[in-house]
Design an enzyme around this catalytic site. Structure first.
Site, mmCIF file in Angstrom:
data_model
loop_
_atom_site.group_PDB
_atom_site.id
_atom_site.type_symbol
_atom_site.label_atom_id
_atom_site.label_comp_id
_atom_site.label_asym_id
_atom_site.label_seq_id
_atom_site.Cartn_x
_atom_site.Cartn_y
_atom_site.Cartn_z
ATOM 1 N N TRP A 11 0.827 -1.204 0.000
ATOM 2 C CA TRP A 11 0.000 0.000 0.000
ATOM 3 C C TRP A 11 0.862 1.254 0.000
ATOM 4 O O TRP A 11 0.583 2.211 -0.717
ATOM 5 C CB TRP A 11 -0.944 -0.032 1.179
ATOM 6 C CG TRP A 11 -1.999 1.030 1.237
ATOM 7 C CD1 TRP A 11 -2.456 1.646 2.351
ATOM 8 C CD2 TRP A 11 -2.769 1.594 0.156
ATOM 9 N NE1 TRP A 11 -3.452 2.557 2.047
ATOM 10 C CE2 TRP A 11 -3.663 2.539 0.694
ATOM 11 C CE3 TRP A 11 -2.783 1.379 -1.215
ATOM 12 C CZ2 TRP A 11 -4.545 3.286 -0.079
ATOM 13 C CZ3 TRP A 11 -3.670 2.120 -2.003
ATOM 14 C CH2 TRP A 11 -4.533 3.050 -1.436
ATOM 15 N N LYS A 187 -14.347 -2.594 9.273
ATOM 16 C CA LYS A 187 -14.686 -3.265 8.007
ATOM 17 C C LYS A 187 -13.805 -4.486 7.785
ATOM 18 O O LYS A 187 -14.223 -5.458 7.144
ATOM 19 C CB LYS A 187 -14.602 -2.281 6.837
ATOM 20 C CG LYS A 187 -13.238 -1.616 6.625
ATOM 21 C CD LYS A 187 -12.326 -2.378 5.712
ATOM 22 C CE LYS A 187 -10.986 -1.669 5.539
ATOM 23 N NZ LYS A 187 -10.085 -2.395 4.622
ATOM 24 N N THR A 244 -13.652 -4.658 0.664
ATOM 25 C CA THR A 244 -12.836 -5.581 1.448
ATOM 26 C C THR A 244 -13.548 -6.901 1.706
ATOM 27 O O THR A 244 -12.910 -7.948 1.809
ATOM 28 C CB THR A 244 -12.454 -4.928 2.793
ATOM 29 O OG1 THR A 244 -11.916 -3.633 2.547
ATOM 30 C CG2 THR A 244 -11.418 -5.747 3.529
#
Length: 330
Positions: A11, A187, A244
């Protein structure tokens, strides 16, 4: 403006590549060998092979060198690395604004990222969070995405958006840093649950029900900690949850899929080979929720499977056997 990105995982590297479209970027790696290899090969072959670096991206193993002259610092480490990175910046006398893209609650303290920053950063330094539905591989390849920049100082959030927004990675500003951080954390827990349901072939109806009730848990947790419920309806909430929990590139979803195959947590993590933030976050979210008296049955079920060796079939039966109730707004 020079941008320093601290953290050379998938990332961090993807964001460094993308933001180098508009300004000079220095990507910092804590591993000297990795930094030297990336600088020589102009690619992060470990995490993002076949994605070349633009000329405006340099790599360094020296944090002091990476942040020198930077107008903004972006920390892209696992949540476990946030506090140490902030301490290192403070020791170097950093005064530049800081963003983080760390998702989760700190293990042991149950603190959100901005609360860790409050303990480790001088109060006068601007700070905020970057989060939203975005897989590193797609961002690095130049596929379109949108994320949120959140800060208690709305003017700072908007300034970052103005400075970093690109035609490929669209940014939106938010003044609800609590809500954005909670969406980013919880999440991942819900994605593990969705992976379990899909791994057991429970069907699309079950997935839709699970994620809808999971969003309700996220909203309850958000409100209890001082966030805005409407944030859960944006990029950092439902947007990131949908990606996700359903995307094949999701590490947390893969955790659930492997649990459904009968692997224990050690086997799952060995198979995964990467950090899945939903695993440590699930325990901290549940501890916080129980302390506040918040009902989070899906989160509790994920923790039972991860840490108490409860069979996934028993968890599904328990969730489906809960007493019927009125469906509230959250």
């Amino acid at each position: 403006m020079k941008l320093a990105v601290l953290g050379a995982g998938a990332w961090g590297t993807a964001l460094a590549i993308r933001f180098a479209d508009r300004q000079a970027v220095t990507l910092w790696s804590r591993e000297a060998d990795q930094a030297a290899q990336m600088q020589q090969e102009r690619c992060n072959t470990r995490y993002l092979p076949n994605t070349p670096f633009p000329d405006t991206l340099t790599v360094s193993h020296s944090m002091n060198e990476a942040i020198a002259g930077a107008g903004l610092i972006l920390i892209v480490t696992p949540m476990s690395g946030l506090r140490g990175t902030l301490k290192a910046l403070a020791e170097l006398g950093n005064t530049a604004p800081v963003l983080w893209a760390c998702k989760g609650l700190e293990a042991g303290t149950m603190l959100l990222p901005h609360q860790v920053a409050e303990q480790e950063m001088p109060a006068h330094i601007a700070r905020g969070m970057l989060s939203g539905p975005s897989f590193a591989q797609e961002v690095a390849k130049g596929l379109p995405a949108a994320v949120t920049i959140a800060a208690s100082d709305a003017a700072f959030a908007q300034q970052v958006v103005n400075d970093l927004n690109t035609n490929i990675l669209r940014l939106y500003a938010s003044d609800d840093i609590i809500g954005v951080e909670i969406g980013a954390a919880v999440k991942n827990v819900m994605a593990i649950a969705a992976g379990v349901a899909d791994g057991l072939n429970l069907g699309l109806n079950a997935r839709a029900a699970l994620l809808t009730r999971g969003l309700a848990e996220m909203a309850r947790f958000c409100v209890a900690l001082g966030g805005k419920p409407e944030t859960m309806m944006g990029l950092a909430g439902i947007g990131d949850l949908m990606l996700t929990a359903t995307g094949d590139l999701s590490r947390n979803r893969r955790v659930g899929l492997l649990l459904a195959q009968g692997l224990d947590l050690d086997g799952v993590l060995k198979n995964l080979g990467h950090v899945a933030e939903g695993v440590p976050t699930a325990r901290e979210v549940l501890r916080q929720a129980e302390g506040l008296g918040i009902e989070m049955p899906i989160t509790r079920s994920v923790c039972q499977v991860l840490f108490e060796n409860v069979a996934v079939s028993d968890i599904i039966a328990e969730l489906m056997g809960r007493s019927p109730k009125m469906e509230g707004s959250i």
